[in-house]
Design a protein around this motif. Structure first.
Motif, PDB file in Angstrom:
ATOM      1  N   ILE A 128     -29.708  15.966 -36.690  1.00  0.00           N
ATOM      2  CA  ILE A 128     -30.173  17.262 -36.913  1.00  0.00           C
ATOM      3  C   ILE A 128     -29.683  17.637 -38.475  1.00  0.00           C
ATOM      4  CG2 ILE A 128     -30.041  19.750 -36.411  1.00  0.00           C
ATOM      5  CD1 ILE A 128     -31.437  17.952 -34.512  1.00  0.00           C
ATOM      6  N   THR A 129     -28.445  17.651 -38.638  1.00  0.00           N
ATOM      7  CA  THR A 129     -27.818  18.140 -39.891  1.00  0.00           C
ATOM      8  C   THR A 129     -28.154  17.455 -41.057  1.00  0.00           C
ATOM      9  OG1 THR A 129     -25.729  16.917 -39.475  1.00  0.00           O
ATOM     10  CG2 THR A 129     -25.887  19.262 -38.749  1.00  0.00           C
ATOM     11  N   SER A 144     -40.518  16.859 -31.088  1.00  0.00           N
ATOM     12  CA  SER A 144     -40.003  15.800 -30.058  1.00  0.00           C
ATOM     13  C   SER A 144     -38.933  16.614 -29.213  1.00  0.00           C
ATOM     14  CB  SER A 144     -39.697  14.617 -30.544  1.00  0.00           C
ATOM     15  OG  SER A 144     -40.595  14.144 -31.488  1.00  0.00           O
ATOM     16  N   ILE A 145     -38.194  17.318 -30.042  1.00  0.00           N
ATOM     17  CA  ILE A 145     -36.948  18.134 -29.164  1.00  0.00           C
ATOM     18  C   ILE A 145     -37.825  19.206 -28.148  1.00  0.00           C
ATOM     19  CG2 ILE A 145     -35.281  19.923 -29.680  1.00  0.00           C
ATOM     20  CD1 ILE A 145     -34.486  18.285 -32.314  1.00  0.00           C
ATOM     21  N   ALA A 160     -26.003  25.369 -32.614  1.00  0.00           N
ATOM     22  CA  ALA A 160     -26.476  26.441 -33.643  1.00  0.00           C
ATOM     23  C   ALA A 160     -27.015  25.840 -34.878  1.00  0.00           C
ATOM     24  CB  ALA A 160     -25.067  27.344 -33.787  1.00  0.00           C
ATOM     25  N   ASP A 161     -26.519  24.784 -35.196  1.00  0.00           N
ATOM     26  CA  ASP A 161     -27.250  23.944 -36.344  1.00  0.00           C
ATOM     27  C   ASP A 161     -28.613  23.841 -35.948  1.00  0.00           C
ATOM     28  OD1 ASP A 161     -25.180  24.205 -37.891  1.00  0.00           O
ATOM     29  OD2 ASP A 161     -24.195  22.349 -37.589  1.00  0.00           O
ATOM     30  N   THR A 162     -28.948  23.300 -34.709  1.00  0.00           N
ATOM     31  CA  THR A 162     -30.518  22.895 -34.528  1.00  0.00           C
ATOM     32  C   THR A 162     -31.309  23.936 -34.664  1.00  0.00           C
ATOM     33  OG1 THR A 162     -29.281  21.170 -33.027  1.00  0.00           O
ATOM     34  CG2 THR A 162     -31.864  21.793 -32.787  1.00  0.00           C
ATOM     35  N   TYR A 163     -30.715  25.334 -34.113  1.00  0.00           N
ATOM     36  CA  TYR A 163     -31.693  26.413 -34.168  1.00  0.00           C
ATOM     37  C   TYR A 163     -31.844  26.902 -35.574  1.00  0.00           C
ATOM     38  CZ  TYR A 163     -31.498  27.041 -29.177  1.00  0.00           C
ATOM     39  OH  TYR A 163     -31.525  26.846 -27.705  1.00  0.00           O
ATOM     40  N   VAL A 168     -37.119  25.152 -33.553  1.00  0.00           N
ATOM     41  CA  VAL A 168     -37.257  24.983 -32.116  1.00  0.00           C
ATOM     42  C   VAL A 168     -36.611  26.373 -31.310  1.00  0.00           C
ATOM     43  CG1 VAL A 168     -36.881  22.551 -32.180  1.00  0.00           C
ATOM     44  CG2 VAL A 168     -34.929  23.802 -31.942  1.00  0.00           C
ATOM     45  N   GLU A 169     -37.230  26.221 -30.266  1.00  0.00           N
ATOM     46  CA  GLU A 169     -36.908  27.825 -29.382  1.00  0.00           C
ATOM     47  C   GLU A 169     -36.622  27.325 -28.064  1.00  0.00           C
ATOM     48  OE1 GLU A 169     -40.468  29.910 -29.457  1.00  0.00           O
ATOM     49  OE2 GLU A 169     -40.129  30.614 -31.399  1.00  0.00           O
TER      50      GLU A 169
END
Ligand code: GMT
Length: 388
Positions: A128-129, A144-145, A160-163, A168-169
């Motif tokens: 992700i990061t 894909s996520i 939190a980093d992913t959002y 993505v929701e």
């Protein structure tokens, strides 16, 4: 349950966690199928309930690029058909979540809906990061996520980093990394210690990583140099990667070349952690810090940069010390305090191993994955409730 686990075989936290999860699930009676390009690092000998399936990506003169996503998806389809997988668990989103999605789509053309495996994606960090949020990959990774049946992240910080990084929701469940606590504990190796500590008073500082730029290993050497100016100490570098050479050059240019020893990649790091007095981790980013957790389990106090999910592992001032990324002086000062004060060292080491025992042992964490799998499989049955 019949579980397929997809992971990278190379040295890296995600492969280690996936392999340990596969072993733990097999031990708990599940039928587990590990899919990777080769038997992963730390995949041990035969274990009932655990089998390995090699993903082979044939070369063809027309292709300059290896077609890994296609061959992996193909392998997932074949293993699912042969072993009636209930779950496909992709570790590291890039490109494993995409291959798992593709496999599920292929299976949906020939398998009744209730028999199509559920896809779980575990986000590990750089997927992700660093990599997944790169514009070259971000749309595919986010898709894909979003289309996985279940998503987990190894820390609140990564969630939190992913959002923040991707559009993505969907819900992301946090399930932390874990260790086999029967194995991960400090053991006695006096002869090994004598081999590296040149005098009985000399302290052993250790760093374990894959020496990629995100680990900032030159900063490890710089912190060590400050420590060694106050306390007789030696630095053991375990692992290999693009920045190892630069780290060794830095040590030589600072006049501490003889105090830094590189041991390369090691399969068995427990004896080495068990002779260490201090673990340094100066990473730019660390979604969890499995290497720090392994050190803590071996009773080694950790001094690290205060980034990502390390706060969820190390309790500053109690089980280790965290400092702002560029506060190398602060990291060195904490290291010196620990190495000079045996009572502080013993207290911090005890807190570190207690943290692991109380929060990060396999028997506490693996049931959370099992429960998640169970929820997803139940939700797929006709009339099943959706998973929150
Ligand atoms: O960056 C690495 O060290 C490798 C990478 C991986 O996926 O193999 O590590 C990430 O996943 C580990 C296991 O979940 C975490 O413990 C590491 O903190 C994470 N690395 C980063 O976030 C840089």
């Amino acid at each position: 349950m019949n579980v397929g686990i997809v992971c990278y075989a190379s040295v890296g936290g995600s492969g280690i966690v996936a392999t340990e999860l596969a072993k733990a699930l097999a031990m708990r009676g599940h039928d587990v199928h590990l899919l990777s390009t080769e038997p992963p690092f730390r995949y041990a000998d035969y274990q009932p309930g655990l089998s390995f399936h090699r993903v082979h990506t044939p070369a063809y003169p027309l292709f300059r690029e290896p077609q890994y996503v296609l061959s992996l998806a193909n392998k997932i389809v074949q293993v699912t058909r042969s072993f009636s997988l209930d779950i496909i668990h992709a570790h590291y989103a890039v490109p494993h979540a995409t291959a798992a999605y593709l496999a599920r789509q292929i299976l949906s053309t020939s398998v009744p809906p209730a028999r199509i495996p559920r896809v779980v994606t575990t986000l590990h960090g750089t997927d992700i990061t660093l990599v997944g949020s790169d514009r070259s990959y971000s749309e595919t990774v986010a898709f894909s996520i979003e289309r996985s049946d279940g998503v987990t992240a190894v820390s609140e910080s990564l969630r939190a980093d992913t959002y923040r990084a991707l559009q993505v929701e969907r819900d992301i469940r946090v399930i932390p990394n874990f260790l086999d606590c029967r194995v991960h504990r400090r053991t006695s190796h006096p002869t090994l210690r004598q081999r590296y500590a040149r005098t009985p008073a000399e302290k052993l500082v250790i760093h374990v990583s894959n020496f990629r730029p995100v680990k900032r290993v030159e900063a490890v050497v710089q912190v060590f140099a400050r420590i060694a100016a106050s306390v007789p100490a030696r630095l053991l570098l375990i692992g290999d990667g693009p920045d190892l050479g630069k780290a060794l050059e830095t040590a030589h240019s600072m006049g501490i070349g003889d105090d830094v020893e590189s041991l390369g990649e090691q399969d068995q790091i427990l004896p080495l952690l068990s002779i260490a007095d201090l673990f340094l981790l100066t990473s730019q980013q660390e979604s969890f810090g499995l290497a720090a957790l392994e050190a803590m389990a071996a009773g080694v106090p950790v001094v690290a940069s205060d980034v990502g999910g390390l706060r969820e592992v190390v309790d500053h001032g109690r089980s280790g010390y965290l400092h702002a990324l560029n506060d190398l002086d602060g990291m060195a000062a904490s290291g010196v305090s620990l190495l000079r004060d045996p009572a502080l060292h013993a207290r911090t080491a005890a807190e570190a191993s207690r943290t692991v025992q109380e929060r990060f042992c396999a028997e506490l964490v693996v049931p959370r994955y099992e429960a998640f799998y169970g929820e997803l499989v139940a939700a797929a049955k006709p009339g099943g409730a959706p998973v929150e």
